[in-house]
Motif scaffolding. Sequence first.
Motif, short mmCIF file in Angstrom:
data_model
loop_
_atom_site.label_atom_id
_atom_site.label_comp_id
_atom_site.label_asym_id
_atom_site.label_seq_id
_atom_site.Cartn_x
_atom_site.Cartn_y
_atom_site.Cartn_z
N LEU A 257 -24.95 -10.19 -41.78
CA LEU A 257 -26.38 -9.92 -41.89
C LEU A 257 -26.71 -9.36 -43.26
CD1 LEU A 257 -29.25 -9.34 -40.72
CD2 LEU A 257 -28.34 -7.16 -39.92
N VAL A 258 -25.93 -8.39 -43.73
CA VAL A 258 -26.17 -7.79 -45.05
C VAL A 258 -26.01 -8.84 -46.15
CG1 VAL A 258 -25.31 -6.09 -46.70
CG2 VAL A 258 -25.47 -5.51 -44.28
N GLU A 259 -24.99 -9.68 -46.02
CA GLU A 259 -24.74 -10.71 -47.02
C GLU A 259 -25.89 -11.71 -47.11
OE1 GLU A 259 -21.32 -14.12 -47.96
OE2 GLU A 259 -21.44 -13.17 -45.99
N VAL A 260 -26.34 -12.18 -45.98
CA VAL A 260 -27.41 -13.18 -45.97
C VAL A 260 -28.71 -12.60 -46.51
CG1 VAL A 260 -28.87 -14.59 -44.47
CG2 VAL A 260 -26.39 -14.57 -44.15
N LEU A 261 -29.05 -11.38 -46.11
CA LEU A 261 -30.28 -10.76 -46.60
C LEU A 261 -30.20 -10.50 -48.10
CD1 LEU A 261 -31.11 -8.28 -43.70
CD2 LEU A 261 -32.43 -10.31 -44.36
N ALA A 262 -29.03 -10.12 -48.59
CA ALA A 262 -28.88 -9.89 -50.03
C ALA A 262 -29.09 -11.18 -50.82
CB ALA A 262 -27.50 -9.31 -50.32
N GLN A 263 -28.68 -12.29 -50.22
CA GLN A 263 -28.84 -13.58 -50.89
C GLN A 263 -30.25 -14.13 -50.76
OE1 GLN A 263 -25.90 -15.97 -48.96
NE2 GLN A 263 -24.17 -15.07 -50.11
N ARG A 264 -30.82 -14.04 -49.57
CA ARG A 264 -32.08 -14.71 -49.27
C ARG A 264 -33.30 -13.82 -49.42
NH1 ARG A 264 -31.23 -18.79 -45.55
NH2 ARG A 264 -33.47 -19.21 -45.81
N ALA A 265 -33.14 -12.51 -49.21
CA ALA A 265 -34.28 -11.58 -49.27
C ALA A 265 -33.82 -10.26 -49.88
CB ALA A 265 -34.87 -11.38 -47.88
N PRO A 266 -33.41 -10.27 -51.15
CA PRO A 266 -32.85 -9.06 -51.77
C PRO A 266 -33.83 -7.90 -51.86
CG PRO A 266 -33.26 -10.76 -53.42
CD PRO A 266 -33.46 -11.40 -52.09
N GLU A 267 -35.13 -8.17 -51.72
CA GLU A 267 -36.12 -7.11 -51.79
C GLU A 267 -36.19 -6.28 -50.50
OE1 GLU A 267 -38.01 -10.78 -50.11
OE2 GLU A 267 -36.64 -10.30 -51.75
N VAL A 268 -35.53 -6.73 -49.44
CA VAL A 268 -35.52 -6.01 -48.17
C VAL A 268 -34.43 -4.94 -48.21
CG1 VAL A 268 -35.13 -6.20 -45.69
CG2 VAL A 268 -36.43 -7.96 -46.88
N ARG A 269 -34.80 -3.71 -47.87
CA ARG A 269 -33.84 -2.60 -47.84
C ARG A 269 -33.26 -2.48 -46.44
NH1 ARG A 269 -34.85 3.21 -47.07
NH2 ARG A 269 -33.08 4.39 -47.91
N VAL A 270 -31.93 -2.53 -46.34
CA VAL A 270 -31.24 -2.51 -45.05
C VAL A 270 -30.53 -1.17 -44.90
CG1 VAL A 270 -29.67 -3.73 -43.52
CG2 VAL A 270 -30.89 -5.00 -45.30
N THR A 271 -30.79 -0.46 -43.81
CA THR A 271 -30.17 0.84 -43.57
C THR A 271 -29.76 0.97 -42.11
OG1 THR A 271 -32.31 1.88 -43.07
CG2 THR A 271 -31.58 1.92 -45.38
N ALA B 233 -29.85 -2.79 -37.07
CA ALA B 233 -30.11 -2.41 -38.46
C ALA B 233 -31.61 -2.21 -38.63
CB ALA B 233 -29.61 -3.50 -39.41
N VAL B 234 -31.96 -1.39 -39.63
CA VAL B 234 -33.36 -1.13 -39.96
C VAL B 234 -33.68 -1.87 -41.25
CG1 VAL B 234 -35.06 0.64 -40.51
CG2 VAL B 234 -33.28 1.11 -38.81
N LEU B 235 -34.69 -2.71 -41.22
CA LEU B 235 -35.07 -3.53 -42.37
C LEU B 235 -36.42 -3.05 -42.89
CD1 LEU B 235 -32.81 -5.23 -41.11
CD2 LEU B 235 -34.18 -7.27 -41.55
N GLU B 236 -36.41 -2.43 -44.05
CA GLU B 236 -37.65 -1.95 -44.67
C GLU B 236 -38.14 -3.01 -45.65
OE1 GLU B 236 -38.51 1.38 -47.91
OE2 GLU B 236 -37.88 2.26 -45.99
N LEU B 237 -39.32 -3.55 -45.39
CA LEU B 237 -39.86 -4.62 -46.20
C LEU B 237 -40.58 -4.05 -47.41
CD1 LEU B 237 -39.13 -6.03 -43.54
CD2 LEU B 237 -41.15 -7.45 -43.82
N PRO B 238 -40.71 -4.83 -48.48
CA PRO B 238 -41.33 -4.32 -49.71
C PRO B 238 -42.84 -4.16 -49.54
CG PRO B 238 -40.82 -6.64 -49.93
CD PRO B 238 -40.21 -6.20 -48.63
#
Length: 473
Positions: free
Chosen positions: A380-394, A402-407
């Motif tokens: 999940l972290v890998e795909v989001l870093a590639q496809r949506a790097p502006e999303v903060r995952v915590t 996981a908690v996804l904070e959108l820009p």
Amino acid sequence: MESWATFGGDLHLDLTAGRARGLGLRAALEDALRGAVRTGRLPAGTRLPSSRELSRDLGIARNTVAEAYSQLSAEGWLASRQGSGTVVAERGTPTAPGPAALPPRTPAVRHDLMPGRPDLSRFPRSAWLAAARRALATAPHEAFGYTDPRGRIELRRALAGYLARVRGVRTDPERLLVCAGYTQGLGLLCEVLREQGAATVAVEEFGLPPQQEVITAKGLATVPLPLDAAGARTDLLAGTGAGAAVLTPAHQFPTGVPLRAGRRAAAVAWAREAGALLVEDDYDGEFRYDRQPVGAMQALDPERVVYAGTASKSLAPGLRLGWLALPADLVGPVVRRKELADGQCGVVDQLTLAELIASGAYDRHVRRSRLQYRRRRDRLVEVLAQRAPEVRVTGMAAGLHAVLELPPGSLGEDELLRHAQWLGLSLNTLGWCRTPSDRPPADRPPTLVIGYGTPPDHLFEAALEALCTLVRL
């Protein structure tokens, strides 16, 4: 004869209504059969008794039944099939009127990313079946009767050892109560708290709304504790006037932060000074990935902290198996409430879980599951870093979400949920997890709370693809 010839076997044909209107026996039988078909009680394809059987059941002449069948067949209510006797005809099935206007069609959920749910395809069926066979082969006969409301001693002994070894819980079988999941356990505690004079329970600022509903349904008010990077602000408990506090120290839901040592100590000190109770919901305690195990807070003071655990995520929620490690003075009142609620939990599942733990199969299953969920989290972290790097995952050091904070500038949470529905995604937002409060919610970016435990392996990549489409809208 007519006084007792009222009901026809399993068909439950009441002839008294027709007879009261002056109908003869045959006409009353026809009327009863029409009514049963018209209302759908006898659906199309239902095989009716032979005329001989029904006449015997009703205590009337066989010819009367045969003539009634013949008449209803001519009217289209019944049909005679070669070798199958008489059945209810298709044309006799009632048609319910449709709605005046159908609501807009909602796409089906294809990807379940709701937090706090395990991958049910991982349930250890073979190990469970083997444990059940061994448990049933050795269980005493009295185990299948009305047993101790606390639960089977085999499971309580196994849990006492397991919890001490894995979570550092200080308890013994006499102080453990097996309940139908965490929800029931929390409800039982709330009943006892209210009975003992408590009016308010402190809860974390964000949590699971169903748990808030359990507390309020038992007649208690809730007061929220703010959260920060160190967990719940337990230093504020003294000003709440609460008689108890419910905390998730191992992995706060949904933020994912563990309760720091100083905050734990402050909570226990408050409970001692105020004569209050702490309820430790060991949420995600068994699934940790990037840090050393965080032991149970209960070990700091077993007389002030109730430890609550469950098999809902480690095995499956459908088992409805949870447990409470109780302070000595609460054992009697809580057990009494359990006895009044449902007497006891299912014995076979208790014996099976006890055997699964004692044999080591439960530990092996948890280790395998932990490895699998960690792989999913990393993907999940890998795909989001590639496809949506502006999303903060915590919030991912432990647990199944996981908690996804959108820009800034992203869609609002309500609109995100609507788009998720059309993408076939089921997930949640941080706003959904917020505890009701008089304070206005803090200004924050739109935030999603997504679970990565539920999708089966073969659908996980498709679920990530749909999620990436959503967060890039």
